[in-house]
Design an enzyme around this catalytic site. Structure first.
Site, PDB file in Angstrom:
ATOM      1  N   ASP A 213      23.018  29.601  69.953  1.00 45.86           N
ATOM      2  CA  ASP A 213      21.909  29.758  70.870  1.00 45.86           C
ATOM      3  C   ASP A 213      21.468  31.188  70.623  1.00 45.86           C
ATOM      4  OD1 ASP A 213      20.340  30.592  73.007  1.00 45.86           O
ATOM      5  OD2 ASP A 213      21.162  29.037  74.290  1.00 45.86           O
ATOM      6  N   HIS A 214      20.374  31.368  69.899  1.00 45.50           N
ATOM      7  CA  HIS A 214      20.088  32.727  69.421  1.00 45.50           C
ATOM      8  C   HIS A 214      19.811  33.712  70.555  1.00 45.50           C
ATOM      9  CE1 HIS A 214      15.829  31.654  69.829  1.00 45.50           C
ATOM     10  NE2 HIS A 214      15.558  32.931  69.760  1.00 45.50           N
ATOM     11  N   HIS A 276      18.662  28.115  76.112  1.00 50.53           N
ATOM     12  CA  HIS A 276      18.519  29.557  76.338  1.00 50.53           C
ATOM     13  C   HIS A 276      18.563  29.922  77.831  1.00 50.53           C
ATOM     14  CE1 HIS A 276      17.442  29.349  72.208  1.00 50.53           C
ATOM     15  NE2 HIS A 276      16.170  29.091  72.360  1.00 50.53           N
TER      16      HIS A 276
HETATM   17  C1  BG6 Z   1      13.499  28.554  69.978  1.00 56.68           C
HETATM   18  C2  BG6 Z   1      12.516  27.509  70.385  1.00 56.68           C
HETATM   19  O1  BG6 Z   1      14.805  28.141  70.254  1.00 56.68           O
HETATM   20  O2  BG6 Z   1      13.235  29.747  70.684  1.00 56.68           O
HETATM   21  C3  BG6 Z   1      11.086  27.972  70.149  1.00 56.68           C
HETATM   22  O3  BG6 Z   1      12.746  26.318  69.651  1.00 56.68           O
HETATM   23  C4  BG6 Z   1      10.852  29.297  70.835  1.00 56.68           C
HETATM   24  O4  BG6 Z   1      10.151  27.016  70.607  1.00 56.68           O
HETATM   25  C5  BG6 Z   1      11.948  30.285  70.450  1.00 56.68           C
HETATM   26  O5  BG6 Z   1       9.579  29.786  70.456  1.00 56.68           O
HETATM   27  C6  BG6 Z   1      11.825  31.563  71.258  1.00 56.68           C
HETATM   28  O6  BG6 Z   1      12.690  32.511  70.733  1.00 56.68           O
HETATM   29  P1  BG6 Z   1      12.357  34.039  70.849  1.00 56.68           P
HETATM   30  O7  BG6 Z   1      13.548  34.721  70.275  1.00 56.68           O
HETATM   31  O8  BG6 Z   1      11.083  34.267  70.091  1.00 56.68           O
HETATM   32  O9  BG6 Z   1      12.156  34.287  72.295  1.00 56.68           O
END
Ligand code: BG6
Length: 525
Positions: A213-214, A276
């Site tokens: 989960d980045h 997230h």
């Molecule tokens: C991803 C989603 O996990 O996270 C995307 O699939 C989203 O739809 C993205 O845009 C958002 O990540 P960040 O790091 O740009 O907030």
């Protein structure tokens, strides 16, 4: 030390380097084990935009040791040279450290190779095995293998089964470790997630599996725990006695960015809230873990998610809101509505905005509402957690008409990274006027450093065997249990009002109404 809070330290290579005083004396990066990393889906967008630049920067930062191999695996026919050219192009285009530079690039490129094949093609997996063994011999990768699943999710089970059939699973690795990183989405619903998990456990034990989960790799997200458990001043008031409500927002200005095909089957609840945003809730609401070890932290995250009250499908109108953007303006430029995006059904019912009110049924949080929202094409990019405290119990000051705001603590995740506290102060002058003021801490200026992208941190951690920032199966399953009733409720009641918010706005009115009905209001995005 200069007045700006920096010290000049002679670097070990003899050059002088400026170091922020807040970072003085910190141990430098921990080097990962020698290993091979295999990217399944190596011709995809994620690999090109995020993963290859991340690996290169890990090498640049000396986190990746000199004994490493990177193998791309995909159906797109390539050879080692054309793969190297693609990786260089992706670094040149997307790397935070700028274009690939020699001599580092030439050395890095020697460690790259490519296998063309279908994800269930046993000959291609045999080729992969041979390449891994060659790398062990020639690059000193010591039998350690990290497999990264960045293919479309429907292919995950095939890759896992093919790895097993090729004797590339952990049971068959007599030399080193074998781990697997699984990209999101982990399933598209509860049953799908369970089915995927059932395939994975045939080959991998939980300790081998790193579910990404980045968001958890973002520095300010990791700082939630530091703020709570490395300070004494917040934890005593971090409960229902002092907290009125908590708002968790993940707002984006981007639309679906050419991912209409994927997004049509996802929507904001699956795409952002299930993973997230619920991970943020878990970090902000969990009990103190008994240690900073991966399992202590993940035990607490699971416990608090288990205490989240499930929304009954018939309550979805009251406790949730959904929206879909129509055309509008983002940063002054016109953008199309969701239904006009490529690969999107012109009558689509997919939500690009989701908001839910959750309650956490435990002693700490009973009756404290957690308002979660996420949406695309909103006014600003803004992810934050805002803890709003209760009103003062008794009013002493403030001239008639002065509002006494409730205190708020905001953990800012992006684009600003920091912590903000809003409190009341006396306006200078003979009268006792009270106004709300803000105290702001910003990571960038505070520590004089730019946070590494989340993928860099997470891939480095997986190579070191640190699973703290990866989601354990129990929490993934619980997160699906939390969102399923909402998904089912929405499925059963179509959304004739879509599109119901303008691109570039604050989201749908129904979302505002949900908070107003609760006597509260959303913070502005
Ligand atoms: C991803 C989603 O996990 O996270 C995307 O699939 C989203 O739809 C993205 O845009 C958002 O990540 P960040 O790091 O740009 O907030």
């Amino acid at each position: 030390m200069s007045a700006l809070g920096t010290v000049t330290r002679p670097a070990s290579d003899g050059a002088a380097s400026a170091l922020n005083v807040l970072r003085a004396g910190l141990e430098s990066n921990r080097i990962a084990d020698p290993c091979n990393i295999v990217f399944f889906g190596a011709s995809g967008d994620l690999a090109n935009r995020m993963l290859f630049p991340a690996i290169y920067n890990l090498r640049l930062e000396d986190i990746l040791p000199t004994n490493f191999g990177v193998i791309g695996f995909s159906r797109t026919p390539e050879n080692d040279d054309s793969f190297r050219a693609n990786v260089k192009q992706s670094i040149d285009t997307y790397s935070r450290s700028g274009p690939a530079r020699d001599p580092l690039w030439s050395d890095f490129a020697r460690h790259l190779s490519y296998v063309t094949g279908d994800f269930s093609d046993s000959a291609a997996f045999a080729d992969l095995k041979r390449r891994l063994e060659e790398n062990d011999e020639h690059l000193g990768t010591a039998g350690n293998r990290l497999f990264y699943l960045s293919t479309p999710p429907q292919v995950f089970p095939k890759v896992v089964a093919a790895l097993d059939a090729a004797k590339l699973g952990p049971r068959d690795n007599g030399r080193g470790w074998t781990r697997i990183i699984v990209e999101k989405p982990f399933g598209t619903d509860l049953d799908g997630a369970r089915a995927l998990q059932a395939e994975i456990v045939k080959v991998f034990e939980e300790r081998h599996v790193y579910r990404i989960d980045h968001y958890l790799g973002k520095e300010p997200v990791q700082d939630i725990m530091a703020l709570r458990f490395a300070n004494v001043i917040f934890e005593p008031i971090w409960n229902r006695r002092y907290v009125d409500s908590i708002q968790i927002t993940a707002a984006e200005t981007v639309g679906v960015e050419g991912r209409g095909g994927y997004y049509e089957n996802a929507g904001a609840l699956r795409d952002m809230i299930q993973n997230h945003v619920l991970n943020l809730l878990a970090l902000v609401a969990m009990e103190p873990p008994v240690s900073a070890g991966a399992d202590s932290i993940r035990d607490e995250k699971f416990k608090v998610l288990s205490a989240v009250r499930l929304i009954a499908p018939e309550q979805t109108t009251k406790l949730t809101a959904r929206g879909q953007y129509g055309p509008g303006l983002i940063e002054g430029k016109p953008v199309v509505g969701y239904r006009e995006e490529p690969s999107v059904d012109p009558h689509s019912d997919t939500e690009t905005y989701a908001a839910v009110k959750l309650l956490v049924d435990n002693w700490r949080w009973a009756d404290v509402p957690f308002f979660l929202r996420s949406g695309k094409r909103l006014a600003h990019k803004n992810s934050e957690i805002a803890v709003r405290f209760r009103q003062i119990p008794h009013r002493l000051f403030g001239e008639t008409g002065d509002a006494i705001d409730q205190n708020t603590l905001v953990m800012k995740i992006q684009p600003d990274e920091g912590v903000q506290i809003r409190f009341n102060a006396k306006v200078p002058g003979p009268k006792m006027h009270i106004r709300a003021v803000t105290m702001d801490f910003n990571y960038g200026t505070g520590f004089g450093t730019v946070s590494a992208p989340a993928y860099e941190r997470l891939i480095g951690d997986a190579m070191r065997g640190d699973a703290t920032l990866f989601t354990r199966w129990d929490a993934v399953e619980r997160a699906w249990q939390i969102v399923m009733p909402v998904l089912n409720g929405w499925r059963d009641t179509p959304a004739p009002e879509f599109p119901n918010y303008l691109a570039g706005g604050q989201g749908p009115r129904t979302s505002d109404a949900m908070l107003i009905a609760d006597g509260r209001e959303w913070r502005r995005i």
